[in-house]
Design a protein around this motif. Sequence first.
Motif, PDB file in Angstrom:
ATOM      1  N   ARG A   1      34.556 -30.247 -71.317  1.00 37.68           N
ATOM      2  CA  ARG A   1      35.059 -30.637 -72.721  1.00 37.68           C
ATOM      3  C   ARG A   1      35.434 -32.164 -72.975  1.00 37.68           C
ATOM      4  NH1 ARG A   1      37.670 -26.531 -76.212  1.00 37.68           N
ATOM      5  NH2 ARG A   1      38.196 -24.451 -74.582  1.00 37.68           N
ATOM      6  N   LYS A   2      35.632 -32.394 -74.111  1.00 32.03           N
ATOM      7  CA  LYS A   2      35.840 -33.288 -74.348  1.00 32.03           C
ATOM      8  C   LYS A   2      37.274 -34.219 -74.439  1.00 32.03           C
ATOM      9  CE  LYS A   2      31.395 -34.111 -75.751  1.00 32.03           C
ATOM     10  NZ  LYS A   2      29.987 -35.036 -75.459  1.00 32.03           N
ATOM     11  N   VAL A   3      37.745 -35.662 -73.827  1.00 25.89           N
ATOM     12  CA  VAL A   3      38.722 -35.641 -73.563  1.00 25.89           C
ATOM     13  C   VAL A   3      38.732 -37.116 -73.632  1.00 25.89           C
ATOM     14  CG1 VAL A   3      40.891 -35.867 -71.099  1.00 25.89           C
ATOM     15  CG2 VAL A   3      39.467 -33.723 -71.915  1.00 25.89           C
ATOM     16  N   ILE A   4      40.233 -37.411 -74.522  1.00 26.81           N
ATOM     17  CA  ILE A   4      40.001 -39.064 -74.693  1.00 26.81           C
ATOM     18  C   ILE A   4      41.628 -39.781 -74.088  1.00 26.81           C
ATOM     19  CG2 ILE A   4      39.741 -40.773 -76.946  1.00 26.81           C
ATOM     20  CD1 ILE A   4      38.308 -38.725 -78.400  1.00 26.81           C
ATOM     21  N   PHE A   5      41.341 -40.364 -73.715  1.00 28.75           N
ATOM     22  CA  PHE A   5      42.824 -41.102 -73.303  1.00 28.75           C
ATOM     23  C   PHE A   5      42.398 -42.493 -72.955  1.00 28.75           C
ATOM     24  CE2 PHE A   5      45.010 -42.822 -69.195  1.00 28.75           C
ATOM     25  CZ  PHE A   5      46.494 -42.325 -69.755  1.00 28.75           C
ATOM     26  N   ALA A   6      44.404 -42.733 -73.477  1.00 25.24           N
ATOM     27  CA  ALA A   6      44.655 -44.265 -73.487  1.00 25.24           C
ATOM     28  C   ALA A   6      46.104 -44.146 -73.299  1.00 25.24           C
ATOM     29  CB  ALA A   6      44.685 -44.587 -74.810  1.00 25.24           C
ATOM     30  N   GLY A   7      46.298 -45.370 -72.272  1.00 22.50           N
ATOM     31  CA  GLY A   7      47.632 -46.001 -71.208  1.00 22.50           C
ATOM     32  C   GLY A   7      47.117 -47.011 -70.615  1.00 22.50           C
ATOM     33  N   ASP A   8      48.377 -47.749 -70.498  1.00 19.94           N
ATOM     34  CA  ASP A   8      48.434 -49.337 -70.321  1.00 19.94           C
ATOM     35  C   ASP A   8      48.831 -50.000 -69.193  1.00 19.94           C
ATOM     36  OD1 ASP A   8      52.032 -48.420 -71.543  1.00 19.94           O
ATOM     37  OD2 ASP A   8      52.046 -50.779 -70.647  1.00 19.94           O
ATOM     38  N   ASP A   9      49.531 -48.505 -68.201  1.00 15.92           N
ATOM     39  CA  ASP A   9      50.324 -49.476 -67.122  1.00 15.92           C
ATOM     40  C   ASP A   9      49.232 -48.334 -65.789  1.00 15.92           C
ATOM     41  OD1 ASP A   9      52.379 -48.637 -65.010  1.00 15.92           O
ATOM     42  OD2 ASP A   9      52.216 -50.309 -65.856  1.00 15.92           O
TER      43      ASP A   9
ATOM     44  N   ARG B   1      36.152 -40.118 -72.294  1.00 19.71           N
ATOM     45  CA  ARG B   1      36.682 -42.047 -72.420  1.00 19.71           C
ATOM     46  C   ARG B   1      38.025 -41.650 -72.048  1.00 19.71           C
ATOM     47  NH1 ARG B   1      32.520 -43.273 -76.341  1.00 19.71           N
ATOM     48  NH2 ARG B   1      30.302 -42.841 -74.626  1.00 19.71           N
ATOM     49  N   SER B   2      38.418 -43.269 -71.598  1.00 16.47           N
ATOM     50  CA  SER B   2      39.412 -43.702 -71.442  1.00 16.47           C
ATOM     51  C   SER B   2      39.859 -45.362 -72.007  1.00 16.47           C
ATOM     52  CB  SER B   2      39.876 -43.970 -70.241  1.00 16.47           C
ATOM     53  OG  SER B   2      38.704 -44.110 -69.405  1.00 16.47           O
ATOM     54  N   PHE B   3      40.541 -45.591 -72.037  1.00 16.41           N
ATOM     55  CA  PHE B   3      41.394 -46.709 -73.143  1.00 16.41           C
ATOM     56  C   PHE B   3      42.489 -48.434 -71.981  1.00 16.41           C
ATOM     57  CE2 PHE B   3      39.016 -44.451 -76.665  1.00 16.41           C
ATOM     58  CZ  PHE B   3      38.112 -45.352 -76.263  1.00 16.41           C
ATOM     59  N   ARG B   4      41.942 -48.570 -71.761  1.00 13.99           N
ATOM     60  CA  ARG B   4      43.376 -49.380 -70.629  1.00 13.99           C
ATOM     61  C   ARG B   4      43.767 -50.751 -71.840  1.00 13.99           C
ATOM     62  NH1 ARG B   4      45.031 -50.743 -65.565  1.00 13.99           N
ATOM     63  NH2 ARG B   4      47.040 -52.308 -66.009  1.00 13.99           N
ATOM     64  N   VAL B   5      45.450 -50.055 -72.114  1.00 14.64           N
ATOM     65  CA  VAL B   5      45.776 -51.013 -73.568  1.00 14.64           C
ATOM     66  C   VAL B   5      46.616 -52.303 -72.612  1.00 14.64           C
ATOM     67  CG1 VAL B   5      47.493 -51.599 -75.497  1.00 14.64           C
ATOM     68  CG2 VAL B   5      46.534 -49.058 -74.997  1.00 14.64           C
ATOM     69  N   SER B   6      45.873 -53.646 -72.791  1.00 14.15           N
ATOM     70  CA  SER B   6      45.629 -54.393 -72.273  1.00 14.15           C
ATOM     71  C   SER B   6      45.491 -56.017 -73.053  1.00 14.15           C
ATOM     72  CB  SER B   6      45.749 -54.823 -71.127  1.00 14.15           C
ATOM     73  OG  SER B   6      45.941 -56.004 -70.343  1.00 14.15           O
ATOM     74  N   LYS B   7      46.026 -57.028 -72.815  1.00 15.06           N
ATOM     75  CA  LYS B   7      45.054 -57.935 -73.343  1.00 15.06           C
ATOM     76  C   LYS B   7      44.791 -58.729 -72.546  1.00 15.06           C
ATOM     77  CE  LYS B   7      48.237 -59.018 -77.617  1.00 15.06           C
ATOM     78  NZ  LYS B   7      48.587 -57.765 -77.889  1.00 15.06           N
ATOM     79  N   ASP B   8      44.364 -58.649 -71.281  1.00 13.86           N
ATOM     80  CA  ASP B   8      44.841 -59.175 -70.257  1.00 13.86           C
ATOM     81  C   ASP B   8      42.976 -58.831 -69.990  1.00 13.86           C
ATOM     82  OD1 ASP B   8      43.202 -60.503 -67.951  1.00 13.86           O
ATOM     83  OD2 ASP B   8      44.786 -59.754 -66.097  1.00 13.86           O
ATOM     84  N   ALA B   9      42.355 -59.926 -69.782  1.00  9.20           N
ATOM     85  CA  ALA B   9      40.373 -59.497 -69.878  1.00  9.20           C
ATOM     86  C   ALA B   9      40.375 -59.267 -68.623  1.00  9.20           C
ATOM     87  CB  ALA B   9      39.397 -60.707 -70.760  1.00  9.20           C
ATOM     88  N   ASN B  10      40.901 -59.932 -67.891  1.00  3.98           N
ATOM     89  CA  ASN B  10      40.418 -59.403 -66.151  1.00  3.98           C
ATOM     90  C   ASN B  10      40.832 -58.166 -65.845  1.00  3.98           C
ATOM     91  OD1 ASN B  10      38.773 -62.011 -66.588  1.00  3.98           O
ATOM     92  ND2 ASN B  10      40.658 -63.613 -66.740  1.00  3.98           N
ATOM     93  N   VAL B  11      42.272 -57.815 -66.905  1.00  4.82           N
ATOM     94  CA  VAL B  11      42.960 -56.924 -65.815  1.00  4.82           C
ATOM     95  C   VAL B  11      41.509 -55.584 -65.192  1.00  4.82           C
ATOM     96  CG1 VAL B  11      42.890 -54.890 -67.606  1.00  4.82           C
ATOM     97  CG2 VAL B  11      44.338 -54.834 -66.380  1.00  4.82           C
TER      98      VAL B  11
ATOM     99  N   ARG C   1      38.447 -51.763 -72.799  1.00  5.24           N
ATOM    100  CA  ARG C   1      40.211 -52.025 -72.713  1.00  5.24           C
ATOM    101  C   ARG C   1      40.482 -52.603 -74.465  1.00  5.24           C
ATOM    102  NH1 ARG C   1      41.591 -57.072 -73.399  1.00  5.24           N
ATOM    103  NH2 ARG C   1      39.767 -57.555 -73.356  1.00  5.24           N
ATOM    104  N   ILE C   2      41.322 -52.140 -75.033  1.00  3.52           N
ATOM    105  CA  ILE C   2      41.980 -52.236 -75.877  1.00  3.52           C
ATOM    106  C   ILE C   2      43.314 -52.917 -76.048  1.00  3.52           C
ATOM    107  CG2 ILE C   2      40.355 -50.629 -76.984  1.00  3.52           C
ATOM    108  CD1 ILE C   2      43.122 -48.759 -77.370  1.00  3.52           C
ATOM    109  N   PRO C   3      42.982 -54.009 -77.070  1.00  2.00           N
ATOM    110  CA  PRO C   3      44.642 -55.498 -76.709  1.00  2.00           C
ATOM    111  C   PRO C   3      45.719 -54.278 -77.386  1.00  2.00           C
ATOM    112  CG  PRO C   3      43.203 -55.862 -78.772  1.00  2.00           C
ATOM    113  CD  PRO C   3      42.467 -54.340 -78.023  1.00  2.00           C
TER     114      PRO C   3
END
Length: 281
Positions: free
Chosen positions: A221-229, A244-254, A261-263
């Motif tokens: 399956r196609k799976v999209i995930f987003a989380g910040d921690d 496809r996963s996205f880390r929610v963070s303003k830290d460019a070096n996370v 990474r999305i901000p």
Amino acid sequence: MPVADEDLSHLKVVCAGDKMSFEDFDPYLGSYIGDEREFALVLDFDGTLAELTSHPNLSAMTPEMQQTLESIANSGRVFVTIISGRDVDGVKEKVGIRNIVYSGNHGLEVLYPDGTRHNQGISEELSDNFGKMIDHLNKELARDGAWVENKKVSLTFHTRQVDPELIPQMEARAAEIIESYGYRVNKAHAAVEGKPPIHWNKGLAAELILKSSFDSNWEQRKVIFAGDDTTDEDVMVAIKGFGRSFRVSKDANVQTNADFRIPSVTSVYYMLKWIEQKVRD
């Protein structure tokens, strides 16, 4: 072409601040979703769908975020699940959408739309120790702005409102107390979490939910995930190579296992608007 074989290096850096719009997600998700008629959307809550606040009770999605997520869930094309550190009933109350799967306590609790629940087993000794641990933390450390959140099978010792000079000592002592009762310590945003020492996490919960909701071929399956921690990293690892996963963070070096990474929470909203438009086409 398998996702793992795609050259995504040119997409690693995203726009700064909250200047993203839903069109910005075309290169991230357009070719990935393609003409797929059904896919899964897995999301964290605090820091992802709702801004982090000084107290969990104050956290809430914007009406626009809630309406867009509900529109996606009601489309009939997207399987939606929320996996949160909150207790499962608490996150369901915050989100307020009926026909989706909720998971609380970092995956220890799962609540399906038909009311079916799945809870990871906790020994009787640990259950007996839980109340004692809560009492101990409250008596010794619930002061100077610190407080204990009882999530029924786990806890969070919050220090967001504590004088920064006091935080290291208080968090270190909280960790000692938690471990003395046989629970596992996890460092979170301005907090220390106490969890049962069970080999379980958000990633394993995501696998359980997707497998039980689809079939043994859920990885197709196609799976999209987003989380910040940091606790969300386990989901990113679980879907690596096919999701496809996205880390929610303003830290460019996370340091992250996410694809991108999305901000900000606002960026998550734009992502949901992109998905909403996709399922309406």
